[in-house]
Design a protein around this motif. Structure first.
Motif, PDB file in Angstrom:
ATOM      1  N   GLY A 131       0.842  -1.261   0.309  1.00  0.00           N
ATOM      2  CA  GLY A 131      -0.125  -0.081  -0.011  1.00  0.00           C
ATOM      3  C   GLY A 131       0.656   1.281  -0.051  1.00  0.00           C
ATOM      4  O   GLY A 131       2.027   1.009  -0.070  1.00  0.00           O
ATOM      5  N   SER A 132       0.151   2.256   0.051  1.00  0.00           N
ATOM      6  CA  SER A 132       0.876   3.692   0.105  1.00  0.00           C
ATOM      7  C   SER A 132       0.284   4.639   1.247  1.00  0.00           C
ATOM      8  O   SER A 132      -0.922   4.445   1.792  1.00  0.00           O
ATOM      9  N   LEU A 133       1.204   5.419   1.594  1.00  0.00           N
ATOM     10  CA  LEU A 133       0.731   6.446   2.519  1.00  0.00           C
ATOM     11  C   LEU A 133       1.476   7.770   2.009  1.00  0.00           C
ATOM     12  O   LEU A 133       2.512   7.888   1.384  1.00  0.00           O
ATOM     13  N   ARG A 134       0.855   9.061   2.334  1.00  0.00           N
ATOM     14  CA  ARG A 134       1.556  10.187   2.002  1.00  0.00           C
ATOM     15  C   ARG A 134       1.917  10.991   3.407  1.00  0.00           C
ATOM     16  O   ARG A 134       0.772  11.366   4.127  1.00  0.00           O
ATOM     17  N   LEU A 135       3.031  11.316   3.856  1.00  0.00           N
ATOM     18  CA  LEU A 135       3.162  12.093   5.048  1.00  0.00           C
ATOM     19  C   LEU A 135       3.272  13.515   4.832  1.00  0.00           C
ATOM     20  O   LEU A 135       3.846  13.950   3.691  1.00  0.00           O
ATOM     21  N   ASN A 155       4.363  26.179   3.298  1.00  0.00           N
ATOM     22  CA  ASN A 155       5.073  25.841   4.412  1.00  0.00           C
ATOM     23  C   ASN A 155       4.971  24.318   4.606  1.00  0.00           C
ATOM     24  O   ASN A 155       5.193  23.914   5.603  1.00  0.00           O
ATOM     25  N   MET A 156       4.808  23.455   3.526  1.00  0.00           N
ATOM     26  CA  MET A 156       4.535  22.024   3.499  1.00  0.00           C
ATOM     27  C   MET A 156       5.505  21.094   2.875  1.00  0.00           C
ATOM     28  O   MET A 156       5.939  21.585   1.727  1.00  0.00           O
ATOM     29  N   VAL A 157       5.952  20.343   3.556  1.00  0.00           N
ATOM     30  CA  VAL A 157       6.576  19.037   2.961  1.00  0.00           C
ATOM     31  C   VAL A 157       5.979  17.756   2.983  1.00  0.00           C
ATOM     32  O   VAL A 157       5.430  17.476   3.817  1.00  0.00           O
ATOM     33  N   TYR A 158       6.024  17.009   1.800  1.00  0.00           N
ATOM     34  CA  TYR A 158       5.413  15.686   1.777  1.00  0.00           C
ATOM     35  C   TYR A 158       6.454  14.506   1.419  1.00  0.00           C
ATOM     36  O   TYR A 158       7.346  14.885   0.774  1.00  0.00           O
ATOM     37  N   LEU A 159       5.861  13.393   1.940  1.00  0.00           N
ATOM     38  CA  LEU A 159       6.726  12.296   1.450  1.00  0.00           C
ATOM     39  C   LEU A 159       5.566  11.131   1.153  1.00  0.00           C
ATOM     40  O   LEU A 159       4.747  10.426   1.960  1.00  0.00           O
ATOM     41  N   GLN A 160       5.550  11.097  -0.184  1.00  0.00           N
ATOM     42  CA  GLN A 160       4.759   9.926  -0.784  1.00  0.00           C
ATOM     43  C   GLN A 160       5.412   8.687  -0.853  1.00  0.00           C
ATOM     44  O   GLN A 160       6.618   8.473  -1.313  1.00  0.00           O
ATOM     45  N   MET A 161       4.782   7.461  -0.177  1.00  0.00           N
ATOM     46  CA  MET A 161       5.408   6.491   0.007  1.00  0.00           C
ATOM     47  C   MET A 161       4.703   5.348  -0.585  1.00  0.00           C
ATOM     48  O   MET A 161       3.409   5.212  -0.380  1.00  0.00           O
ATOM     49  N   ASN A 162       5.358   4.540  -1.620  1.00  0.00           N
ATOM     50  CA  ASN A 162       4.623   3.548  -2.169  1.00  0.00           C
ATOM     51  C   ASN A 162       5.108   2.355  -1.967  1.00  0.00           C
ATOM     52  O   ASN A 162       6.359   2.138  -1.589  1.00  0.00           O
ATOM     53  N   ASN A 163       4.252   1.025  -2.370  1.00  0.00           N
ATOM     54  CA  ASN A 163       4.867  -0.222  -2.231  1.00  0.00           C
ATOM     55  C   ASN A 163       5.367  -0.433  -0.963  1.00  0.00           C
ATOM     56  O   ASN A 163       6.588  -0.913  -0.717  1.00  0.00           O
ATOM     57  N   LEU A 164       4.809  -0.058   0.067  1.00  0.00           N
ATOM     58  CA  LEU A 164       5.292  -0.312   1.538  1.00  0.00           C
ATOM     59  C   LEU A 164       5.258  -1.718   2.145  1.00  0.00           C
ATOM     60  O   LEU A 164       4.376  -2.483   1.562  1.00  0.00           O
ATOM     61  N   GLY A 165       6.237  -2.113   2.570  1.00  0.00           N
ATOM     62  CA  GLY A 165       6.639  -3.336   3.114  1.00  0.00           C
ATOM     63  C   GLY A 165       6.781  -3.170   4.722  1.00  0.00           C
ATOM     64  O   GLY A 165       6.887  -2.228   5.451  1.00  0.00           O
TER      65      GLY A 165
END
Length: 127
Positions: free
Chosen positions: A16-20, A77-87
């Protein structure tokens, strides 16, 4: 004084994916590179990505390359981390941190000395 607040963590299934998100307040980020770190139980804190103050340069640890994407919205003033294919190996507390750099186009993902840290957001990966 800069305050950083992370959000977006949670429980996700493998693959799955999450965006921090990392929200900054108190000061602007014009001269701050933003870094994402993570720390799993019993392990050292690991730097996984950074983005330069200008937003023009992003770097990733090997564990994040090809799966994670860092971005910033300077107007918000935002920074994002898109994380895909999480294990399961990605399960950790994720922190954003700021490091001043007057060379606005540089950041070093290996850097550990940050001026400001957020309190973290927890990411769990389980089926």
């Amino acid at each position: 004084q800069l305050q950083l607040v992370e959000s977006g963590g949670g429980l996700v299934q493998p693959g799955g994916s999450l965006r921090l998100s990392c929200a900054a307040s108190g000061e602007g980020l014009d001269y701050d590179a933003i870094h994402w770190f993570r720390q799993a139980p019993g392990k050292e804190r690991e730097g996984i990505s950074c983005i330069s103050a200008s937003g023009s340069n992003a770097n990733y640890a090997d564990s994040a390359k090809g799966r994670f994407t860092i971005s910033r919205d300077s107007a918000k003033n935002m920074v994002y981390l898109q994380m895909n294919n999480l294990g399961p190996e990605d399960a950790a507390v994720y922190y954003c941190a700021a490091k001043s750099n007057f060379v606005r186009t540089l950041c070093d993902v290996r850097s550990r000395s940050m001026e400001y840290w957020g309190k973290g957001t927890l990411v769990n990966v389980a089926s």
